[in-house]
Motif scaffolding. Structure first.
Motif, PDB file in Angstrom:
ATOM      1  N   VAL A  90      37.974  -0.424   9.608  1.00 21.12           N
ATOM      2  CA  VAL A  90      37.536   1.308   9.970  1.00 21.12           C
ATOM      3  C   VAL A  90      35.723   1.052   9.810  1.00 21.12           C
ATOM      4  O   VAL A  90      35.278  -0.002   8.620  1.00 21.12           O
ATOM      5  N   THR A  91      35.448   1.722  10.602  1.00 19.53           N
ATOM      6  CA  THR A  91      34.202   1.812  10.512  1.00 19.53           C
ATOM      7  C   THR A  91      33.680   3.116  10.166  1.00 19.53           C
ATOM      8  O   THR A  91      34.422   4.351  11.091  1.00 19.53           O
ATOM      9  N   ALA A  92      33.199   3.416   9.319  1.00 20.82           N
ATOM     10  CA  ALA A  92      32.563   5.302   8.668  1.00 20.82           C
ATOM     11  C   ALA A  92      31.068   5.230   9.704  1.00 20.82           C
ATOM     12  O   ALA A  92      29.936   4.454   8.897  1.00 20.82           O
ATOM     13  N   GLY A  93      31.020   6.502  10.726  1.00 18.74           N
ATOM     14  CA  GLY A  93      29.590   6.844  11.293  1.00 18.74           C
ATOM     15  C   GLY A  93      29.135   7.397  10.482  1.00 18.74           C
ATOM     16  O   GLY A  93      30.059   8.787   9.891  1.00 18.74           O
ATOM     17  N   ILE A  94      27.747   8.336   9.495  1.00 23.08           N
ATOM     18  CA  ILE A  94      27.454   8.542   8.794  1.00 23.08           C
ATOM     19  C   ILE A  94      26.466   9.741   9.562  1.00 23.08           C
ATOM     20  O   ILE A  94      25.155   8.814  10.324  1.00 23.08           O
ATOM     21  N   ARG A  95      26.137  10.699   9.161  1.00 23.64           N
ATOM     22  CA  ARG A  95      24.891  11.837   9.534  1.00 23.64           C
ATOM     23  C   ARG A  95      24.735  12.687   8.518  1.00 23.64           C
ATOM     24  O   ARG A  95      25.853  12.872   7.882  1.00 23.64           O
ATOM     25  N   VAL A  96      23.949  12.887   9.214  1.00 27.40           N
ATOM     26  CA  VAL A  96      23.591  14.847   8.096  1.00 27.40           C
ATOM     27  C   VAL A  96      22.988  15.496   8.826  1.00 27.40           C
ATOM     28  O   VAL A  96      22.626  16.025   9.024  1.00 27.40           O
ATOM     29  N   ALA A  97      23.912  16.771   8.818  1.00 29.42           N
ATOM     30  CA  ALA A  97      23.790  17.760   9.094  1.00 29.42           C
ATOM     31  C   ALA A  97      22.791  18.821   8.913  1.00 29.42           C
ATOM     32  O   ALA A  97      22.585  20.384   9.319  1.00 29.42           O
ATOM     33  N   HIS A  98      22.690  19.060   7.156  1.00 31.06           N
ATOM     34  CA  HIS A  98      21.909  19.829   6.463  1.00 31.06           C
ATOM     35  C   HIS A  98      21.754  19.249   5.379  1.00 31.06           C
ATOM     36  O   HIS A  98      21.735  18.254   4.710  1.00 31.06           O
ATOM     37  N   ARG A  99      19.969  19.473   5.564  1.00 30.15           N
ATOM     38  CA  ARG A  99      18.680  18.457   4.504  1.00 30.15           C
ATOM     39  C   ARG A  99      18.747  20.392   3.398  1.00 30.15           C
ATOM     40  O   ARG A  99      17.695  20.765   4.097  1.00 30.15           O
ATOM     41  N   GLY A 100      19.272  20.469   2.674  1.00 31.37           N
ATOM     42  CA  GLY A 100      18.286  22.007   1.693  1.00 31.37           C
ATOM     43  C   GLY A 100      17.504  20.875   1.154  1.00 31.37           C
ATOM     44  O   GLY A 100      17.418  20.075   0.502  1.00 31.37           O
ATOM     45  N   ARG A 101      17.232  22.694  -0.501  1.00 31.60           N
ATOM     46  CA  ARG A 101      16.506  22.103  -1.030  1.00 31.60           C
ATOM     47  C   ARG A 101      16.588  21.017  -2.040  1.00 31.60           C
ATOM     48  O   ARG A 101      16.567  20.281  -2.254  1.00 31.60           O
ATOM     49  N   SER A 102      18.335  21.860  -3.035  1.00 36.44           N
ATOM     50  CA  SER A 102      19.611  20.332  -3.934  1.00 36.44           C
ATOM     51  C   SER A 102      20.701  20.281  -2.920  1.00 36.44           C
ATOM     52  O   SER A 102      21.482  19.731  -3.594  1.00 36.44           O
ATOM     53  N   SER A 103      20.556  20.852  -1.659  1.00 34.92           N
ATOM     54  CA  SER A 103      22.274  20.282  -0.671  1.00 34.92           C
ATOM     55  C   SER A 103      21.767  19.735   0.311  1.00 34.92           C
ATOM     56  O   SER A 103      20.801  19.685   0.603  1.00 34.92           O
ATOM     57  N   VAL A 104      23.089  18.450   0.291  1.00 37.10           N
ATOM     58  CA  VAL A 104      23.082  17.708   1.835  1.00 37.10           C
ATOM     59  C   VAL A 104      24.340  18.570   2.004  1.00 37.10           C
ATOM     60  O   VAL A 104      25.099  18.363   0.823  1.00 37.10           O
ATOM     61  N   ARG A 105      25.092  18.456   3.275  1.00 38.20           N
ATOM     62  CA  ARG A 105      26.324  18.355   4.282  1.00 38.20           C
ATOM     63  C   ARG A 105      26.147  16.700   5.230  1.00 38.20           C
ATOM     64  O   ARG A 105      25.227  16.650   6.071  1.00 38.20           O
ATOM     65  N   TYR A 106      26.566  16.707   3.919  1.00 35.68           N
ATOM     66  CA  TYR A 106      27.248  15.007   5.242  1.00 35.68           C
ATOM     67  C   TYR A 106      28.660  15.138   5.924  1.00 35.68           C
ATOM     68  O   TYR A 106      28.826  15.075   5.698  1.00 35.68           O
ATOM     69  N   GLU A 107      28.220  14.249   6.880  1.00 37.49           N
ATOM     70  CA  GLU A 107      29.670  14.493   8.168  1.00 37.49           C
ATOM     71  C   GLU A 107      29.720  13.019   8.594  1.00 37.49           C
ATOM     72  O   GLU A 107      28.373  11.652   8.927  1.00 37.49           O
TER      73      GLU A 107
END
Length: 145
Positions: free
Chosen positions: A83-100
């Motif tokens: 398996v290969t996991a592809g990673i991206r960041v959809a949102h980077r806030g002041r204290s939060s991050v949405r990883y996809e």
């Protein structure tokens, strides 16, 4: 009513992490159990953060806590597939991050599953939200979409 959107391709992601499936990942139906996909997401993101010096799991004063997660499944994965996991960041806030994260079987170009989780970064001692450290912001920059 429209159908659900098709799975992403590898081109939609910024960084890739190989993951080995294990015998114990399979359930009685002969495929990786759904809860294991969440472990794959967590493993891939934290591996990148550790490799890039943005996370020391024993000593970082600011740590990410998962506050939201989700997954869409398109095709089964089974041991002993790679398996290969592809990673991206959809949102980077002041204290939060949405990883996809997209999970790709073997050499497939289309995701077998894709999901997300949101980290809220907190002070390790107080558990109160904290701004993203500069080193983390720098690691996330090339992952932003």
């Amino acid at each position: 009513m429209t159908g659900r959107s098709p799975p992403d391709t590898r081109a939609a992601y910024r960084r890739f992490v190989p993951i080995l499936t294990r015998w114990g990942d399979n359930d009685v139906y002969g495929h990786v159990n759904n809860v294991v996909y969440y472990a794959f997401f967590d493993t891939a993101v934290n591996q990148v953060l550790i490799e890039e010096g943005a996370l020391d799991i024993a000593r970082s004063p600011v740590i990410g806590l998962v506050v939201e997660t989700g997954c869409r499944y398109f095709r089964s994965i089974a041991f002993p597939e790679r398996v290969t996991a592809g990673i991206r960041v959809a949102h980077r806030g002041r204290s939060s991050v949405r990883y996809e994260v997209g999970l790709f079987r073997e050499d497939d170009d289309t995701a077998a599953a894709q999901g997300h989780f949101v980290h809220v970064y907190v002070d390790r001692a107080t558990q109160r939200p904290a701004p993203l450290p500069d080193v983390l912001r720098a690691v996330l920059e090339p992952l932003l979409v």
